[in-house]
Design a protein around this motif. Structure first.
Motif: not given
Length: 311
Positions: A240-246, A267-270, A295-301
């Motif tokens: 659910q957290k990953v869905t919110d971050h997506a 898709m690269t971020w996913l 669960t958070w992935r930085d959009f740039r790195t």
């Protein structure tokens, strides 16, 4: 706002009272210094006690003398008048129990703050009027009438082009399986399987991503009628957290002129979630926080962070 002149204050006595306060502080300091030094630097015990008592009494008498002088000067200073244009509210100062009901002093404070607020509001209004916008609603309306409306050409793309873009993205990531469905004509729905970690349903309108739902690898993604379930949330809090971050990533990756770049970036971020349960947080260094992995992935790195550590 003009300052109110207090009438009835003896300025000469007020100056002498300040000097009396300084003298009182000095005499009190000498008392404590005498107590701190004690009876040292004396030849005999009897002489030390006698000299200490004599000096201590002299210091106490000096404190008493300075205190009496200060009380005398405080009576000569006088009480300042509180003449403010508050009309009948000034009668509140005649209350004999003013210490228990300080309405008048509170009203004076509110009156001062009200004047300050009015003054600063006037300054802010004048500054905002100087920074007037160059474009107004009327100018935008007039320019819109003169300029013909251009229809966006990237909203509707041929299905063959969309299929080609999705197939090229699938070849870029061998550990990601992308299945394309068209349940309602030209609209595309992608079922993305990322290793044995998660499954994501990506709803698209041409090459524009509308929404994404992320579920666990072992969760069912189909309805009873065999169609993709694009609405049900995951039963696990981590997905659910990953869905919110997506959903946040969809707002971040926005480039209407190049929608294929947006899909490839998303898709690269996913794909960065391929090590969802193996990566540690880049800030705190821990694998779990409140029972959840980062669960958070930085959009740039594309670095992993816990939801609270990224702030």
């Amino acid at each position: 706002m003009a300052d109110v002149v207090n009438v009835g204050v003896n300025l000469d006595a007020f100056s002498h009272a300040i000097s009396g306060i300084q003298a009182l502080r000095s005499s009190v300091s000498r008392v404590f210094e005498s107590l701190k030094d004690g009876m040292k630097n004396r030849e005999t015990l009897e002489g030390r006690e006698k000299n200490f008592i004599s000096e201590f009494q002299d210091h106490l008498q000096a404190v008493n003398r300075d205190l009496n002088e200060l009380e005398r000067l405080s009576g000569l200073v006088g009480r300042p008048s509180e003449s403010h244009p508050l009309h009948n509210s000034g009668l509140l100062s005649l209350d004999p129990v003013q210490d228990k009901t300080p309405l008048y002093s509170q009203l004076l404070q509110a009156y001062k703050w009200s004047n300050k607020l009015q003054y600063h509001a006037g300054l802010a209004s004048s500054l905002l009027n100087q920074q007037s916008l160059k474009r107004s609603a009327n100018q935008m309306g007039a320019s819109a009438k003169r300029r013909p409306k251009v229809q966006p050409s990237t909203l509707v793309l041929p299905p063959q082009y969309v299929d080609d873009v999705i197939s090229r993205i699938g070849r870029m990531f061998p550990d990601m399986t992308i299945e394309l469905f068209r349940p309602n004509g030209t609209s595309a729905v992608l079922l993305v399987t990322l290793g044995k970690v998660l499954k994501a349903i990506v709803v698209m309108r041409s090459l524009f991503i509308d929404r994404t739902v992320v579920r666990g690898y072992n969760e069912n993604v189909y309805n009873e009628d065999g169609k993709l379930d694009i609405w049900t949330k995951s039963q696990y809090q981590v997905f659910q957290k990953v869905t919110d971050h997506a959903s946040t990533a969809l707002l971040h990756y926005q480039l209407p002129q190049m929608p294929d770049v947006v899909v490839r970036s998303f898709m690269t971020w996913l794909r960065s979630y391929i090590k969802l349960f193996q990566s540690s947080c880049q800030r705190c260094g821990r694998f779990l926080q409140d029972g959840l992995p980062p669960t958070w992935r930085d959009f740039r790195t594309l670095e992993a962070f816990h939801d609270t550590c990224r702030m």
